[in-house]
Design a protein around this motif. Structure first.
Motif, short mmCIF file in Angstrom:
data_model
loop_
_atom_site.label_atom_id
_atom_site.label_comp_id
_atom_site.label_asym_id
_atom_site.label_seq_id
_atom_site.Cartn_x
_atom_site.Cartn_y
_atom_site.Cartn_z
N GLU A 21 0.81 -1.22 0.00
CA GLU A 21 0.00 0.00 0.00
C GLU A 21 0.85 1.27 0.00
O GLU A 21 0.34 2.38 -0.24
N VAL A 22 2.13 1.15 0.26
CA VAL A 22 3.01 2.32 0.29
C VAL A 22 3.43 2.68 -1.13
O VAL A 22 3.79 1.81 -1.92
N SER A 23 3.39 3.95 -1.47
CA SER A 23 3.80 4.40 -2.81
C SER A 23 5.31 4.24 -2.97
O SER A 23 6.09 4.67 -2.13
N VAL A 24 5.69 3.60 -4.07
CA VAL A 24 7.10 3.35 -4.33
C VAL A 24 7.37 3.58 -5.81
O VAL A 24 6.47 3.46 -6.65
N GLY A 25 8.60 3.94 -6.13
CA GLY A 25 8.93 4.18 -7.53
C GLY A 25 10.41 4.06 -7.80
O GLY A 25 11.24 4.00 -6.89
N GLY A 26 10.74 4.02 -9.10
CA GLY A 26 12.11 3.91 -9.53
C GLY A 26 12.66 5.22 -10.04
O GLY A 26 11.91 6.14 -10.37
N LEU A 27 13.99 5.30 -10.10
CA LEU A 27 14.69 6.48 -10.58
C LEU A 27 15.58 6.08 -11.76
O LEU A 27 16.19 5.01 -11.75
N ASP A 28 15.65 6.94 -12.77
CA ASP A 28 16.46 6.65 -13.94
C ASP A 28 17.13 7.91 -14.46
O ASP A 28 16.55 9.00 -14.42
N GLU A 63 11.33 1.17 -18.93
CA GLU A 63 11.33 1.36 -17.48
C GLU A 63 9.94 1.71 -16.96
O GLU A 63 9.52 1.23 -15.90
N ILE A 64 9.23 2.55 -17.69
CA ILE A 64 7.85 2.89 -17.30
C ILE A 64 7.00 1.63 -17.26
O ILE A 64 6.25 1.39 -16.30
N ASP A 65 7.12 0.81 -18.29
CA ASP A 65 6.32 -0.42 -18.34
C ASP A 65 6.71 -1.38 -17.22
O ASP A 65 5.84 -2.02 -16.60
N GLY A 66 8.00 -1.47 -16.93
CA GLY A 66 8.45 -2.35 -15.85
C GLY A 66 7.93 -1.91 -14.50
O GLY A 66 7.50 -2.75 -13.69
N LEU A 67 7.95 -0.62 -14.25
CA LEU A 67 7.43 -0.11 -12.98
C LEU A 67 5.92 -0.32 -12.88
O LEU A 67 5.40 -0.65 -11.81
N ARG A 68 5.23 -0.12 -13.99
CA ARG A 68 3.78 -0.38 -14.00
C ARG A 68 3.49 -1.82 -13.62
O ARG A 68 2.61 -2.11 -12.79
N LYS A 69 4.24 -2.76 -14.19
CA LYS A 69 4.04 -4.18 -13.91
C LYS A 69 4.38 -4.52 -12.46
O LYS A 69 3.81 -5.45 -11.88
N LEU A 70 5.33 -3.78 -11.88
CA LEU A 70 5.70 -3.99 -10.48
C LEU A 70 4.64 -3.46 -9.51
O LEU A 70 4.68 -3.77 -8.33
N GLY A 71 3.74 -2.62 -10.02
CA GLY A 71 2.76 -1.99 -9.14
C GLY A 71 3.27 -0.71 -8.51
O GLY A 71 2.71 -0.25 -7.50
N ALA A 72 4.33 -0.15 -9.09
CA ALA A 72 4.85 1.13 -8.58
C ALA A 72 3.86 2.25 -8.93
O ALA A 72 3.00 2.10 -9.80
N ARG A 73 4.00 3.37 -8.25
CA ARG A 73 3.11 4.52 -8.49
C ARG A 73 3.86 5.77 -8.92
O ARG A 73 3.25 6.81 -9.16
N PHE A 74 5.20 5.66 -9.02
CA PHE A 74 6.01 6.85 -9.27
C PHE A 74 7.20 6.48 -10.14
O PHE A 74 7.73 5.37 -10.05
N ILE A 75 7.62 7.41 -10.98
CA ILE A 75 8.90 7.30 -11.66
C ILE A 75 9.58 8.66 -11.60
O ILE A 75 8.96 9.69 -11.86
N GLY A 76 10.85 8.66 -11.20
CA GLY A 76 11.64 9.89 -11.16
C GLY A 76 12.68 9.86 -12.26
O GLY A 76 13.48 8.92 -12.33
N LEU A 77 12.66 10.84 -13.13
CA LEU A 77 13.55 10.87 -14.29
C LEU A 77 14.41 12.14 -14.28
O LEU A 77 13.92 13.22 -13.97
#
Length: 260
Positions: free
Chosen positions: A168-175, A190-204
């Protein structure tokens, strides 16, 4: 967007004070975080490492020399030893500010509407800190801040760990561009991979952000943060693109451009 809600459908661009506002105040200091809150930043962005005795401390580098009066690796000092050091200002001069703990920052933020962008770092040898995810989540929970925090990391293993521990905690990747080249990957992948992981954030990194990337992140249900944007024309461009979070060392300038 309510104070506790974090998701991809933010109304307008939100403002994150990078390391508390590193071009204005000593980076990752409680002084900077207090000022960023007073300025009206939506997020405090900062980084965490573990001390030798397993305490979660707020500092960007895995080593002490650039931002403190100390030397060597953060992980080689106990919290008590870290507390004897002082932070440096942008001019390199020693200030009276101490290296904060995550507990310090969460306690400061809890009574306010501000949210947290918390990056989990690796140690001076590039290794993950054992148990840092559990420790960080426990501290956030103790101040009621887990629901107002986005946990982020460059390491996919860290993102997966947070997802496993607390879905339930918002998590995301950085690239950034260099990492994508090393991984032979693309922003789209990377966007697609994070979506599949259930992440809610991407930092670019800002070099990677285009209008197409903004749309792709929105379609994937990811809140997009762009870093570290300190130039006013670039800030304006990203705001007009509709990025979710503008991450900047100059929250004062960004606030003005956002019309607040």
């Amino acid at each position: 967007m309510s104070a506790g809600a974090i998701g991809a459908r933010a109304v307008g661009t939100l403002l994150a004070a990078h390391r508390g506002g590193a071009q204005l105040w000593p980076e990752n200091s409680l002084f900077a975080f207090r000022n960023a809150i007073a300025l009206g930043a939506d997020f405090l962005e900062f980084d965490v490492h573990l001390s030798r005795d397993g305490q979660v401390v707020v500092i960007h580098d895995p080593t002490l020399g650039r931002t403190t009066t100390g030397t060597g690796a953060v992980s080689d000092r106990t919290l008590a030893e870290l507390r004897t050091l002082r932070l440096k200002g942008r001019d390199g001069k020693t200030t009276e500010e101490l290296v904060p703990t995550l507990d310090d920052v969460a306690q400061l933020a809890a009574p306010t509407p501000v949210r947290l962008l918390l990056e989990i770092k690796v140690d001076a040898r590039g290794g993950r800190y054992p148990g840092i995810e559990e420790k960080a989540l426990a501290i956030l929970d103790s101040h009621g801040m887990a629901g107002r925090t986005i946990v982020m990391a460059f390491q996919e293993e860290t993102v997966r760990r947070i997802r496993t521990l607390r879905p339930e905690v918002s998590v995301g990747g950085l690239d950034e561009k260099r990492d994508l080249a090393e991984m032979r990957s693309t922003v789209e992948r990377e966007i697609d991979g994070l979506r599949k992981l259930g992440a809610r954030f991407i930092g670019l990194h800002q070099e990677l952000v285009t209008a197409d990337v903004v749309r792709q992140a929105q379609q994937a249900g990811l809140l997009l943060g762009v870093w570290t944007v300190n130039d006013a024309p670039a800030m304006k461009r990203f705001i007009e693109m509709g990025v979710g979070i503008l991450i900047t060392d100059r929250p004062d300038a960004a606030k003005e451009l956002l019309g607040r």
